[in-house]
Design an enzyme around this catalytic site. Structure first.
Site, PDB file in Angstrom:
ATOM      1  N   THR A 189      -9.541 -32.216 -19.107  1.00  9.58           N
ATOM      2  CA  THR A 189      -8.190 -31.668 -19.094  1.00  9.58           C
ATOM      3  C   THR A 189      -7.285 -32.573 -19.929  1.00  9.58           C
ATOM      4  O   THR A 189      -7.776 -33.420 -20.694  1.00  9.58           O
ATOM      5  CB  THR A 189      -7.692 -31.477 -17.638  1.00  9.58           C
ATOM      6  N   ASN A 190      -5.979 -32.404 -19.841  1.00  6.84           N
ATOM      7  CA  ASN A 190      -5.060 -33.243 -20.615  1.00  6.84           C
ATOM      8  C   ASN A 190      -3.839 -33.578 -19.761  1.00  6.84           C
ATOM      9  O   ASN A 190      -3.737 -33.163 -18.609  1.00  6.84           O
ATOM     10  CB  ASN A 190      -4.664 -32.533 -21.915  1.00  6.84           C
ATOM     11  N   ARG A 191      -2.908 -34.323 -20.310  1.00 13.75           N
ATOM     12  CA  ARG A 191      -1.819 -34.889 -19.521  1.00 13.75           C
ATOM     13  C   ARG A 191      -0.638 -33.951 -19.282  1.00 13.75           C
ATOM     14  O   ARG A 191       0.351 -34.357 -18.682  1.00 13.75           O
ATOM     15  CB  ARG A 191      -1.303 -36.165 -20.208  1.00 13.75           C
TER      16      ARG A 191
END
Ligand code: CTP
Ligand code: CA
Length: 226
Positions: free
Chosen positions: A33-35
């Site tokens: 995933t990402n931030r």
């Protein structure tokens, strides 16, 4: 005393907003995933509803309070988001793609947990569908807004995305700046228009940025429909 009535500049408009990260599964216990927190997209959905729009929020996160008077759809992967966006884009007048969609997903999803045996492993990744690009290809009389999160060459990359994805507006932010980017409640953005003009906004709350973006959209659509 005179009080101006609540502004309803988006009355009768259906606004589709995507927000948050996507999660790309590797095995039953792991994902990429990402931030992205989703806060910018949620602020857009909330403010669009306050401006009188019918709002559909397609969200990759379930960790934020759902804004009032918004139809909320939770998705996990980029592929899920793509399907839901395509389903709901048909009746949408305005589409705002603030989601941080994963660019790659594991080519293989393992049915059982990957065990720690080898000293190193390789995970092959494949590209996801570019949802904004697909929307841009199909676009008829919709107003399409993309985001661009950049760490350098912000204007050049934002303008390139505006053209390549056939968007009407790109909201760019330099995520390396203090007060901009992911988890925070503020952001620093520049709005790039198709006609070459740009509007640079100072550091503001995500709610105020959302209002600015929606007012820019409303004014552009007004010009574009006359
Ligand atoms: N986007 C999308 N589908 C993807 C990737 C991105 O719809 N698979 C959308 C984002 O929601 C955003 C815009 O495209 O509105 C720009 O995303 P960004 O990550 O900045 O650009 P990319 O085209 O993915 O290019 P890069 O990550 O290399 O900068
Ligand atoms: Ca990307």
């Amino acid at each position: 005393e005179f009080f101006a009535p609540k502004q309803a500049v988006l009355q009768n408009q259906t606004v589709l907003v995507t927000a948050g990260p996507t999660k790309e599964k590797l095995d039953p216990v792991r994902y990429f995933t990402n931030r992205s927190s989703g806060k910018m997209g949620y602020a857009l959905a909330e403010q669009a509803a306050l401006l009188g729009a019918n709002v559909i929020l397609i969200s990759g996160t379930d960790r934020l309070p759902i804004p009032q008077d918004v139809t909320w759809i939770h998705v996990e992967s980029a592929e899920d988001m793509y399907k839901e966006v395509m389903k709901h884009s048909v009746g949408a007048d305005i589409i705002i793609k603030s989601a941080a969609v994963a660019d790659y997903r594991p080519k293989q999803m393992f049915d059982s947990k990957i065990k720690k045996s080898a000293d190193r492993i390789m995970i092959e990744m494949e590209k996801t569908t570019d949802i904004l690009y697909e929307l841009g290809k199909r676009k008829k009389d919709q107003f399409l807004v993309g985001f661009a999160a950049e760490t350098n060459h912000v204007e050049e990359y934002a303008r390139e995305k505006l053209t390549r994805k056939n968007a009407d507006m790109i909201v760019a932010n330099n995520v390396t700046l203090e007060g901009a980017g992911f988890e925070g409640n503020t952001n620093i953005v520049t709005i790039y228009h198709k006609d070459g003009s740009a509007k640079e906004l100072p550091i503001m709350s995500k709610a105020d940025i959302a209002k600015e973006i929606l007012m820019e959209i409303a004014s552009q659509m007004g010009e574009w429909q006359t």
